[in-house]
Write an enzyme that holds these catalytic residues in place. Structure first.
Site, PDB file in Angstrom:
ATOM      1  CG  ASP A  96      12.657  -6.129 -95.967  1.00  0.00           C
ATOM      2  OD1 ASP A  96      11.635  -5.448 -96.131  1.00  0.00           O
ATOM      3  OD2 ASP A  96      13.468  -5.935 -95.036  1.00  0.00           O
ATOM      4  CG  ASP A 159       9.195  -0.579 -93.216  1.00  0.00           C
ATOM      5  OD1 ASP A 159       8.415  -0.285 -92.298  1.00  0.00           O
ATOM      6  OD2 ASP A 159      10.395  -0.271 -93.220  1.00  0.00           O
TER       7      ASP A 159
END
Ligand code: GLY
Length: 377
Positions: A96, A159
């Site tokens: 992330d 993601d």
């Protein structure tokens, strides 16, 4: 973009701007994730590593770009600086890194050419590239978690397609192809192993850490294994469209269109999006973040000359955005939440609340329609 839609988006952005001016005064020293009784929480106090901690800074850059107000730039930079602590703890760095540093340091660098921001974003890109499993040709998603002994070394998640632009940007900025090579290998692996025949995408795929063979896949934040978590579909649409933007590889554009076609064929009459496209009929939970992200992805697809049918993707992107605007935005300026009915995960106890990345992608989509976007991805 048709003139009437540009005018519509400008009008909605005026309302967003009016509300954000009030929210800003209350939340400028925070890094919010959600709201409690209409008041933003602050992740900078006790959870600085949380994956969403770049989105407030990203909203600040969008507001700066729309209004030219210096205060937004200042707060965006403060958000970026608060994330520096993460560089002292490898466990706070994971795939992330893109979500954290693209809407902060990279946006800053693109707008101001600030060298400190470039430095931060390259360090984040180096760390992201370091997560690449070279036999398996995928980027490892998460680190080990406290509290369980599940082996996640082979886990990759859809993601991550949104984090690849940090690597593309790093190659474009340093003229070193290594970052792009990693991103392309991961994107190709995702194309092969995450995208199903019908255009839906899996959330989590586990690979053998030595051979890269697919071991298993998981429903993750969706309803169940084999299901169709809507935010994951959104990450797939927008993520593959962005890989196309950065590489020009038409397979990525075709894949983004394929996932978008699947999404479009499942949009309910209301235009409002459930948490999972195959959740049981008696479950009505929505996820407005999925809708905002998919809208951004469809608008991105429609912006490419090589798009097979720009009108179609623009029309459906706008349908999603207008449905949110008509019934899922809180215009009360005394409350901090903007987008309503956001859901983090199907099996969480709590559903349908305010989540900062919902606000971010909703505003980003409006900016795209109004021609006021920033290419921060
Ligand atoms: N990237 C985590 C999520 O979409 O919830």
């Amino acid at each position: 973009m048709e003139k009437e839609n540009v005018l519509w988006a400008e009008d909605v952005l005026k309302k967003v701007t009016a509300k954000m001016a009030q929210v800003y005064e209350r939340s400028k020293d925070k890094i919010p994730y959600t709201t409690v009784n209409g008041v933003h929480d602050d992740k900078s106090v006790d959870d600085i590593g949380w994956w969403t901690n770049g989105f407030w800074g990203g909203i600040m850059w969008l507001m700066f770009n729309v209004t030219g107000e210096e205060c937004y730039r200042k707060t965006a930079i403060e958000n970026e600086e608060k994330l520096d602590k993460l560089f002292l703890n490898y466990r706070m760095l994971d795939h992330d890194n893109g979500f954290k540093w693209l809407p902060t340091a990279v946006a800053n660098y693109k707008l101001t050419k600030n060298e400190e921001s470039k430095n931060r974003a390259i360090l984040a890109a180096d760390n992201l590239a370091g997560r690449f499993n070279s036999n398996g040709e995928f980027i490892r998603a998460w680190n080990d978690w406290d509290g369980d002994d599940i082996d996640r070394r082979g886990w990759a998640i859809i993601d991550c397609m949104m984090n690849l632009p940090l690597l593309y940007w790093a190659s474009e900025t340093t003229n070193d192809p290594r970052y792009r090579q990693v991103a392309v290998k991961h994107a190709n692996k995702a194309l092969k192993n995450f995208v199903r025949e019908d255009g839906s995408v899996k959330h989590i795929v586990e690979f053998d850490v030595n051979t890269g063979a697919e071991v298993k896949n998981y429903g993750g934040q969706g309803y169940k294994d084999g299901s169709s978590w809507t935010r994951g579909q959104g990450w797939g649409i927008y993520g593959f469209a962005l890989s196309y933007r950065h590489t020009g590889d038409r397979n990525y554009l075709k894949t983004a269109e394929k996932i978008a076609d699947y999404f479009i064929s499942n949009i309910p009459e209301s235009g409002l999006i459930p948490v999972d496209f195959i959740q049981p009929a008696d479950v009505t939970w929505e996820d407005s973040t999925a809708s905002a992200i998919a809208a951004c992805g469809m608008l991105e697809i429609a912006s490419f000359e090589e798009c097979s049918d720009p009108d179609r993707y623009r029309t459906y992107g706008l349908k999603l955005l207008k449905a949110l605007t008509d019934s899922r935005v809180n215009w009360n300026e005394n409350e901090d939440d903007l987008l309503l009915k956001c859901t983090a995960a199907f099996h969480d106890e709590k559903h349908e609340f305010s989540i900062i990345y919902g606000d971010f992608f909703y505003i980003e989509a409006l900016c795209k329609v109004a021609g006021k976007g920033i290419h921060m991805w």
